[in-house]
Design a protein around this motif. Structure first.
Motif, PDB file in Angstrom:
ATOM      1  N   CYS A 142       0.833  -1.267   0.118  1.00 33.04           N
ATOM      2  CA  CYS A 142      -0.123   0.033   0.155  1.00 33.04           C
ATOM      3  C   CYS A 142       0.834   1.225   0.003  1.00 33.04           C
ATOM      4  O   CYS A 142       0.300   2.324  -0.110  1.00 33.04           O
ATOM      5  N   TYR A 248       0.757   6.709  -0.207  1.00 26.03           N
ATOM      6  CA  TYR A 248      -0.111   5.599  -0.051  1.00 26.03           C
ATOM      7  C   TYR A 248      -0.558   5.246  -1.772  1.00 26.03           C
ATOM      8  O   TYR A 248      -0.702   6.127  -2.416  1.00 26.03           O
ATOM      9  N   ASP A 255      -3.556  -2.951   0.654  1.00 26.65           N
ATOM     10  CA  ASP A 255      -4.728  -2.400   1.193  1.00 26.65           C
ATOM     11  C   ASP A 255      -5.340  -3.166   2.569  1.00 26.65           C
ATOM     12  O   ASP A 255      -6.119  -2.641   3.262  1.00 26.65           O
ATOM     13  N   ALA A 260      -3.400   0.735   6.094  1.00 26.04           N
ATOM     14  CA  ALA A 260      -4.036   1.755   4.957  1.00 26.04           C
ATOM     15  C   ALA A 260      -5.259   2.249   5.258  1.00 26.04           C
ATOM     16  O   ALA A 260      -5.640   3.253   4.684  1.00 26.04           O
ATOM     17  N   ASP A 267      -5.389   8.003  -2.527  1.00 20.58           N
ATOM     18  CA  ASP A 267      -4.385   7.760  -3.209  1.00 20.58           C
ATOM     19  C   ASP A 267      -3.468   8.715  -3.793  1.00 20.58           C
ATOM     20  O   ASP A 267      -3.857   9.653  -4.038  1.00 20.58           O
TER      21      ASP A 267
END
Length: 286
Positions: A142, A248, A255, A260, A267
């Protein structure tokens, strides 16, 4: 009793020669950072976690519990720093942060998460409590890039007799391999199936340490550990860290990692905020 040093110990910060070693090999071992008095307090507070005595009232992500779980199994507690001020002092130690910053050529180091570890001593059970060969980044996808490093704090002396970590030099330069399994007990079978790059060789180096020393390894460095064949438990904490440039990446197998969730789907954005406290910042250390 119970206070962890909150100032950087400059004598423990790596030299340029040490940084060059890390760049080549993917690991490095510090001098002793934690005193005997500090280690005694740390181990006392570690045992409190196994009795579900959480100083802050907040439980960790997962926890081995006395009287409820297999006494022969490896104990792995994620985010013990949520529960206890002494353990938080280990996970956010500024000397560890300063070392990580230098090894990673980074201006900022944040906590990714911690894992409190307890490998039981020899007994009559069948469990070996090995830790299989793995690359940490395989569980952390992640993050957009492997800009992470682990500081492994020895609470007790460690060598091959009690299951010290073993590193594979240069493996951080091999990319992410499809071989990681933290819980695999058959390490020889893992090694046989490993698809390493041509012209590279799988060699291992035991990381023999005194209590209070800290080993550092890159998120792509292959490592694992064998069984504890002694009578005493092997105690430690893996302090997983990341540079301030770590971002991230949504929609990956990573995830599923509990961290996360703190990003709430942002994102491409930097990991930041209270969930990821800063251990080191060049701006405030200069």
């Amino acid at each position: 009793m119970g206070t962890i040093q909150k100032q950087v110990n400059g004598a423990c910060v790596p030299t340029q020669e040490d940084v060059d070693f890390f760049d080549r090999n993917g690991y490095w071992v510090s001098p002793v950072i934690f005193s005997e008095e500090e280690l005694a307090a740390i181990k006392e507070h570690q045992d409190r976690i196994y009795r579900a005595e959480f100083e802050t009232g907040r439980a960790p992500v997962c926890n081995w519990l006395e009287g409820a779980d297999n006494p022969r199994a490896l104990r792995k507690t994620d985010n013990s720093h949520w529960c206890d001020s002494v353990l938080r002092g280990v996970a956010t130690n500024p000397t560890i942060g300063a070392i990580a910053g230098k090894l990673m050529h980074a201006d900022t180091i944040r906590l990714w998460h911690d894992q409190l570890l307890y490998k039981p001593g020899r007994g009559t059970g069948r469990e070996t409590a090995n830790v299989g060969w793995h690359q940490d980044f395989s569980y952390w996808q992640c993050a957009q890039e492997p800009t992470l490093i682990t500081a492994w704090v020895a609470f007790t002396d460690v060598d091959l007799t009690n299951g010290c970590m073993q590193m594979v030099p240069r493996s951080h330069q091999w990319g992410l391999l499809k071989m990681s399994d933290f819980f695999e007990q058959n390490m020889e079978k893992q090694q046989e199936a490993m698809d390493i790059p041509e012209n590279e060789k799988f060699t291992t180096v035991p990381i023999i340490m005194k209590a209070g020393q800290v080993s550092f390894h890159h998120a792509l460095t292959i490592h694992g550990s064998g069984a504890n064949a002694t009578e005493e438990a092997r105690r430690s904490m893996a302090v997983h860290l990341m540079t301030g440039e770590t971002r991230y990446k949504a929609g990956t197998r990573g995830d599923g990692h509990f961290n996360a969730g703190f990003m709430k789907g942002r994102d491409g954005e930097l990991f930041d905020g209270e969930a990821f406290p800063v251990l080191y910042s060049a701006a405030t250390s200069s």
